[in-house]
Design an enzyme around this catalytic site. Sequence first.
Site, short mmCIF file in Angstrom:
data_model
loop_
_atom_site.label_atom_id
_atom_site.label_comp_id
_atom_site.label_asym_id
_atom_site.label_seq_id
_atom_site.Cartn_x
_atom_site.Cartn_y
_atom_site.Cartn_z
N ASN B 201 0.96 -0.91 -0.19
CA ASN B 201 0.06 0.40 0.16
C ASN B 201 0.44 1.23 0.19
OD1 ASN B 201 -2.28 2.21 1.04
ND2 ASN B 201 -1.73 1.89 2.38
N GLU B 202 1.18 2.15 -1.20
CA GLU B 202 1.71 2.89 -1.03
C GLU B 202 3.14 3.60 -0.70
OE1 GLU B 202 -0.75 5.66 1.10
OE2 GLU B 202 -2.57 5.59 0.13
N GLN B 203 3.30 2.38 -1.24
CA GLN B 203 5.16 1.95 -0.15
C GLN B 203 5.40 0.97 -0.73
OE1 GLN B 203 5.72 0.71 3.76
NE2 GLN B 203 2.71 1.14 3.43
#
Lengths: 262, 237
Positions: B201-203
Site C-alpha cells: 500500500n503506497e510504498q
Amino acid sequence: ASVGKLVLDTGWLAARSTEVALTGVELTTTHPPDASVAAPWMHAAVPGTVLGTLLKNKLIPDPFYGLNNEAIIDIADSGREYYTFWFFTTFQCAPAGNRHVSLNFRGVNYSAEVYINGHKEILPKGMFRRHTLDITEVLHPEGSNLLAVLVHPPDHPGTIPPQGGQGGDHEIGKDVATQYVEGWDWMCPIRDRNTGIWDEVSICITGAVNITDPHLVSTFHDDFKRSYLHCTLQLENKSSWLADCSLKIQVSAELEGDICLV
Amino acid sequence: EHLQSYAISIPPRSVLEYTIPPLFFYKPNLWWPNGMGKQSLYNVEISVDVNGLGESDAWSHYFGFRKVESSIDDSTGGRIFKVNGEPIFIRGGNWILSDGLLRLTKKRYMTDIKFHADMNFNMLRCWGGGLAERPDFYHFCDVYGLMVWQEFWITGDVDGRGLPISNPDGPLDHALFLLCARDTVKLLRNHASLALWVGGNEQVPPIDINRALKNDLKLHPMFLSNQTTKNQGKYLS
C-alpha cells in the site's frame, strides 16, 4: 470413488479449545463430539472465522451494527486461547485401489493442528497459503472419517490503543496476515483478528497422477489476428511405478446453454 | 485444433513440469474490461489419463484472451493502462474485502462485483492491508469485466511509521511472506481480470522482499517480443 473434488462446507462443529478437555486424537477416534451438538460444541461457520461462528450461534452481537463491537472482548484482553478453537466434521470417503485422496485447505488463519482418524498433521503459519495433506493411508476402510482442526490465532494479535487508529499497535504486521484487523480509519478492530478456517476446505480424489497449478498465458501477433495459448503445468506421479499417461487439453467457447464450440 | 492429446511418461514418485505445445487461435474472441466490449471467456479443460487405469485427474478454468500493459507516464507520473493495445481510462474503486467476518460466499461476491460493474467501474484495487482476494472474487471480476490491481500485504503496519512505531522491516518472517506470495500468485494467475501486482500500500516492501517479488513476477522475454524496443524498458507489468 470417482476422480473429483468434494467441498467440506457443511456439518462443521466448533468449540473453544479451553472448554474441550479431549485431545485431537480422542476427538477423532473414541470421543467425537455428540451429534446433538451439546455445549461447548456449536454449529460452525466453515469457511469463516471464529467470530463468524460465535455470531452464527448468537453468542455475540453483530459487530457491524451500532456500537456492538464494543461488547465483544478483544483478543488483547482475552488472550489468544480465548479465540483458539476446535473445528470438527465428518466426511465419507473410502480408500479404493489406485486412488489417492488429499485434504486441502485454501486458507487458515493463522496456524493449525489437523487430526484425521487419530493421525496428527501440522499446518504451518501463514494466512495466505494453501495446505495439501495426503490422507490416503489414514482413511477408514468403511468410508466414515473424523476430522478435527485446532486453529490458533495470529502470533502477534496486538493491542488496540484507546484512541484506535491506523492498525492499532501494528503488532499484527509482524505476521503474514491481514492488517486491517487491528482497526483502521474505515474499520473497527476485529476482535478475533479473523482467526479461523477462512477459505475452502476440500477433499480431492485422484488416480496415481495429479495435476498441479497449471499456468495459462496467451501471446498475440499480427494485430491480434494470431494468438497462441501457452500452458505449463506440474504432473505428480505418486505411485511406485512408471506412469504412461495421456494428457489432454480442450478449449471450448460456450455458445448457448450446454452447446460448446471446440 | 483446440483438442489436443499428448503421451507422457512420468517416473515413479516424481514431479514433472510439462509445457504443452502452444495452441493456435485465429482471431480469438478477446476479453475486454467493462465498457470496452464483451468479456469473452473460453473454458480450458485439462485431464490426465493413466493408460489402463482411466482418468487420473482433471482441471478446468475460464480463460480470457487479453493483453494488459501498463507504464508510468513521464509527464504526469501516473500509471497508464492499455488493454489489447487500446488505451483505457481507469474508473477504479478501492476494495478491502467483502465482509469483516470473511463470510465470502459466491452469491455475495457476484452481487458486490456486479454492483461495481453497474456503477461503470472497470478496475478494483485490492488494498494491501486486506485480502489477497479469493478465486470466486476473481471469477466474477472475469465475468463482469473488472480489472484487478492486487497488492501484497505491506502497509504502514510494517514500515517503521505509526505510533507506536511499527516494525520497520516488514513482517518478521520474510521467507514466509514470499512463500505466501508465490502461492497466491499460483492461485490467481490465470484470471483474465488480474491486471497488476503491487508490492504494498503506497510504498515499497523491504528490499529483499521487493527484489524477490520483482524477479518472480517479471515478464518472460517471450511476451515482450512484439513490443517496440523503445518501450521495452517502460513496461513494468
